[in-house]
Design a protein around this motif. Structure first.
Motif, PDB file in Angstrom:
ATOM      1  N   THR A 271       0.842  -1.193   0.000  1.00 45.81           N
ATOM      2  CA  THR A 271       0.000   0.000   0.000  1.00 45.81           C
ATOM      3  C   THR A 271       0.877   1.242   0.000  1.00 45.81           C
ATOM      4  O   THR A 271       1.833   1.336   0.794  1.00 45.81           O
ATOM      5  CB  THR A 271      -0.924   0.028   1.238  1.00 45.81           C
ATOM      6  N   ILE A 286      -4.013   9.882   1.578  1.00 46.00           N
ATOM      7  CA  ILE A 286      -4.495   9.026   0.495  1.00 46.00           C
ATOM      8  C   ILE A 286      -3.690   7.729   0.502  1.00 46.00           C
ATOM      9  O   ILE A 286      -2.459   7.753   0.503  1.00 46.00           O
ATOM     10  CB  ILE A 286      -4.376   9.711  -0.871  1.00 46.00           C
ATOM     11  N   ALA A 288      -3.319   4.007  -1.517  1.00 49.15           N
ATOM     12  CA  ALA A 288      -3.657   3.256  -2.727  1.00 49.15           C
ATOM     13  C   ALA A 288      -3.055   1.856  -2.645  1.00 49.15           C
ATOM     14  O   ALA A 288      -1.885   1.694  -2.290  1.00 49.15           O
ATOM     15  CB  ALA A 288      -3.137   3.971  -3.966  1.00 49.15           C
ATOM     16  N   LYS A 297      -7.873  -2.948  -7.295  1.00 44.73           N
ATOM     17  CA  LYS A 297      -7.261  -1.637  -7.106  1.00 44.73           C
ATOM     18  C   LYS A 297      -8.177  -0.809  -6.215  1.00 44.73           C
ATOM     19  O   LYS A 297      -9.348  -0.615  -6.543  1.00 44.73           O
ATOM     20  CB  LYS A 297      -7.057  -0.924  -8.440  1.00 44.73           C
ATOM     21  N   ASN A 299      -8.504   2.698  -3.449  1.00 46.48           N
ATOM     22  CA  ASN A 299      -7.921   3.890  -2.856  1.00 46.48           C
ATOM     23  C   ASN A 299      -8.779   4.285  -1.669  1.00 46.48           C
ATOM     24  O   ASN A 299     -10.005   4.179  -1.707  1.00 46.48           O
ATOM     25  CB  ASN A 299      -7.825   5.034  -3.868  1.00 46.48           C
ATOM     26  N   ARG A 353     -12.867   7.666   0.252  1.00 49.10           N
ATOM     27  CA  ARG A 353     -12.291   7.717  -1.093  1.00 49.10           C
ATOM     28  C   ARG A 353     -12.392   9.127  -1.669  1.00 49.10           C
ATOM     29  O   ARG A 353     -13.315   9.876  -1.331  1.00 49.10           O
ATOM     30  CB  ARG A 353     -12.946   6.707  -2.028  1.00 49.10           C
TER      31      ARG A 353
END
Length: 457
Positions: A271, A286, A288, A297, A299, A353
């Motif tokens: 991550t 953030i 991801a 995928k 986020n 998100r």
């Protein structure tokens, strides 16, 4: 190669020929000879990863099955209060962990936590299992303790009447691990008969789960010899970082990377995390994650600041292509609602998100379509049609064939929707309202130290 790897947790699917179950030899708890236990790692739609265990002894015929949660312990406990009013409510699927207590106030029934193994059952199944436990050895009890046997029979009749006479009653499940679940047959609409409340665990409850705060560990270490403590700390894989080791200036522009597990299949992956600033809003973190095994995928966005003094509510009208491109920051405490579809999504469903209005709609549609009970083989045709109609309406909204309103409600005040108006002009399609949190909302956010007279009931 990544393409040769398989996810650790996969959906149970008849089209998957390689669905793996682990077969191990284990002792039978009935005759103490060798039996076979089969383990299957899978996922429950709208819930979490689990381990299904099935045991069978070929010598005495004893069989047993149980469930264990394979997910991490949640940040908060959960209390689910279901009002049972019909046969459909009795057939609701229920997932309960080892730490779940069950109570039915109308008949003064209480099943303590850790008294039964976690399992997948129904409301009726919980009642039936209780009846089987009470009537066990009833014949011997009638001879040795006739008065106690008569009281048990009268109580069993009460339990039986709950399901046979369609008497309205309340089932309360409280799980300090936060890993229990009751099916919502009205999904994606709000469940009118079920109330879900998340609560902060007490210190004693954390210790039952094996969670200890640093203060407890420190005090325990101080009671030992200082030399032994220093040797022990050197062996620790994770060591504490001093408060002034990393400042905000150092974190800006720095991408941190750490090992984690894929939220979809549970496979090891990495991550990436970065602290950034959203114009006209605040600093956010953030994260991801890209999984090389299942291709997932994700986020996730977390607020870099604290909880705001007031909650915030956004109402966005979606009527043209420009409306779909608005930037949206949805925090993990923000719930979503589309009144035109009678669709409501809780705060933990999509997580935090940073995306667009279209991205939010796609995420809501994908979760309903990919993880819903109503698209499984066990669902009835009427439920499949109802859910299919909702999914089609999502497509119409994104194709601008159907006008809709997206409502974001964040009691923590950490969500944001971009305004398309220039300067001091008013965006007529965006309504923003701040409000005082209720007592329950403050409790959900862990603000128990605030005075109740400051809450707005």
């Amino acid at each position: 190669m990544a393409e040769d790897k398989k996810p650790i947790f996969r959906n149970i699917d008849g089209d998957d020929p390689d669905l793996e179950a682990t077969d191990i030899e284990s002792a039978c708890m009935n005759c103490f000879r060798s039996g076979r236990t089969r383990l299957l790692l899978t996922k429950i739609p709208f819930f979490k990863e689990i381990v299904l265990m099935s045991f069978k002894c070929e010598h005495c015929g004893y069989e047993n099955s149980e469930i264990q949660s394979a997910s991490e312990i949640q940040k908060k406990g959960v209390r689910i209060e279901l009002t049972v009013q019909s046969a459909e409510d009795l057939n609701r699927r229920v997932v309960r962990s080892d730490y779940t207590s069950v109570s039915i106030p109308e008949v003064e029934l209480e099943i303590p936590s850790q008294s039964q193994k976690g399992d997948i059952t129904t409301i009726e199944g919980i009642i039936d299992r209780t009846i089987r436990g009470l009537t066990q050895d009833q014949e011997n009890r009638k001879q040795e303790h006739p008065d106690a046997a008569a009281e048990i029979e009268a109580y069993v009749e009460k339990l039986t009447s709950l399901k046979e006479k369609q008497i309205n009653f309340t089932v309360i499940l409280e799980d300090i691990s936060g890993n229990s679940f009751v099916e919502n047959p009205s999904a994606p609409s709000l469940d009118p008969n079920c109330k879900i409340h998340h609560f902060e665990r007490q210190k004693e409850q954390d210790q039952i789960l094996g969670i200890y705060c640093p203060a407890d560990i420190t005090s325990a270490q101080e009671s030992n010899d200082n030399t032994e403590n220093s040797k022990s700390q050197q062996k620790h894989l994770l060591k504490p970082i001093s408060e002034d080791a990393w400042g905000l200036d150092d974190l800006h522009g720095e991408v941190l990377q750490f090992q984690t597990l894929c939220p979809q299949c549970g496979s090891p992956c990495e991550t990436n995390m970065k602290l950034t600033n959203i114009p006209h809003f605040k600093e956010v973190v953030i994260m991801a994650t890209v999984c090389d095994v299942c291709g997932s995928k994700t986020n996730e966005v977390k607020s870099g600041g604290g909880i705001e003094e007031t909650g915030i509510r956004f109402e966005v009208k979606v009527e043209n292509k420009e409306d779909l491109t608005r930037d949206v920051l949805k925090s993990e405490t923000c719930s979503l609602k589309i009144p035109e579809l009678e669709c409501e999504v809780g705060p933990s469903a999509l997580g935090g998100r940073f995306t667009t209005i279209e991205g939010i709609l796609v995420a809501m549609k994908d979760q309903l379509q990919d993880e819903s009970f109503f698209f499984r083989d066990s669902a009835d045709e009427e439920s499949k049609k109802r859910m299919g109609a909702v999914v089609n309406k999502f497509d119409k909204i994104m194709a601008l064939e159907l006008k809709a309103t997206l409502v974001l409600d964040d009691p923590a005040g950490n969500s944001y929707v971009q305004s398309l108006a220039e300067g001091d002009d008013i965006d007529e399609k965006l309504i923003i309202a701040k409000y005082e949190r209720t007592f329950d909302q403050n409790e959900e956010l862990g603000l128990n130290d605030m005075k109740t007279e400051n809450y707005q009931e």
